[in-house]
Design an enzyme around this catalytic site. Structure first.
Site, mmCIF file in Angstrom:
data_model
loop_
_atom_site.group_PDB
_atom_site.id
_atom_site.type_symbol
_atom_site.label_atom_id
_atom_site.label_comp_id
_atom_site.label_asym_id
_atom_site.label_seq_id
_atom_site.Cartn_x
_atom_site.Cartn_y
_atom_site.Cartn_z
ATOM 1 C CB CYS A 63 -5.131 -15.293 -27.109
ATOM 2 S SG CYS A 63 -6.270 -13.919 -27.335
ATOM 3 C CB CYS B 298 -13.518 -16.138 -27.405
ATOM 4 S SG CYS B 298 -12.051 -17.191 -27.280
ATOM 5 N N GLY B 299 -11.652 -15.262 -30.427
ATOM 6 C CA GLY B 299 -11.254 -15.902 -32.018
ATOM 7 C C GLY B 299 -11.179 -17.652 -31.767
ATOM 8 C CG ASN C 245 -7.813 -20.201 -26.248
ATOM 9 O OD1 ASN C 245 -8.050 -19.127 -26.803
ATOM 10 N ND2 ASN C 245 -7.883 -20.077 -24.698
#
Length: 281
Positions: A210, A75-76, A14
């Protein structure tokens, strides 16, 4: 000229642009300019732009923008990247830190071997066994807010799913109006493995990984599918995330998200020279 220094990082595939904005000079109000910065081919290309700002209640504040320029609560994987970035630039006191997000305060720890762990906000708005209508078909799944909304769809093979097509249809389904949702297509493998592909809201395409989706899938796995913690989540990019936590009163709580973070490169960009007309300016 409006030149900023940036760092490109990725967390489990990511990818993000990170900017030290403790001086408050970044045009955070200019969402179209942010979209131009994140654009493929004409910008730097990323799945999110993250600012580190001063905070009155924590070590620093994380501000997260989707690549379309909209701001998101959390957002992790971005939170894991920002922890490593904040430690590097001195915005955090050390390896352990607390930072502010729109989803609440997040604790983080920079570990050895390029790993970062964060303590996620408590999941809420659980809605299991939903039947969602999308483009003439009904899709069964489970909804949970793990910092941002996620619709988790169980399937026999994630490889067989047209993530961009079905993901977009479900993301825009009336059941999730007006803001829509992220959509996770998940294989649950007992006792503690999840294979996942995610259609990400704001990216409007499949994401390489994600973090909040991994947590949502893990919560569903533990609470509705009979899996046990810790859960290993295999992402599209090939990296693995680990979700751990506690089991109390038939619910999961105290979840952590652990996985790899890597600095890719850093540089300078003149925001005034971006091809913003392609972003709608």
């Amino acid at each position: 000229m409006n030149v900023i220094h940036f760092t490109k990082m990725h967390g489990a595939g990511n990818d993000f642009i990170l900017v030290d904005d403790r001086a408050g000079r970044f045009p955070a109000h200019d969402h179209l300019r942010i979209a131009a910065l994140a654009a493929k081919r004409t910008g730097i290309a990323c799945e999110g732009v993250i600012l580190v700002q001063k905070s009155a209640v924590a070590d620093f504040r994380m501000v997260f923008f989707n690549p379309d320029g909209t701001e998101a609560d959390l957002c992790g994987n971005g939170a894991r990247c920002v922890a490593a970035f904040a430690k590097e630039i001195g915005a955090a006191p050390g390896a352990a830190m607390t930072f502010e997000t729109r989803a609440g305060l997040v604790d983080a720890e920079v570990l050895d071997q390029g790993l970062v762990r964060i303590w996620m906000p408590e999941p809420h708005d659980r809605r299991y066994n939903l039947q969602v209508k999308a483009k003439g078909q009904v899709v069964a799944g489970d909804f949970i807010n793990s910092g941002v909304p996620h619709f988790v769809v169980s399937c026999d093979s994630v490889a067989a799913i047209d993530v961009d097509k079905l993901g977009r249809e479900l993301r825009l389904a009336e059941a999730f109006a007006p803001n829509g949702t992220n959509v996770d297509f998940v294989q649950f493998k007992a006792p503690n493995v999840v294979v996942m592909r995610t259609y990400e809201r704001g990216v409007e395409a499949e994401s390489g990984a994600c973090g909040t989706g991994a947590m949502a899938a893990a919560v569903v796995g533990v609470e509705a599918k009979g899996l046990s913690l810790p859960i290993r989540v295999r992402c599209t990019h090939g990296c693995e995330l680990v979700i751990d936590g506690d089991w109390r009163e038939n619910k999961g709580t105290g979840f952590t998200l652990t996985g790899p973070v890597k600095k890719v490169f850093e540089g300078d960009v003149d925001l005034d020279q971006l091809e913003c007309e392609n972003a709608g300016i």
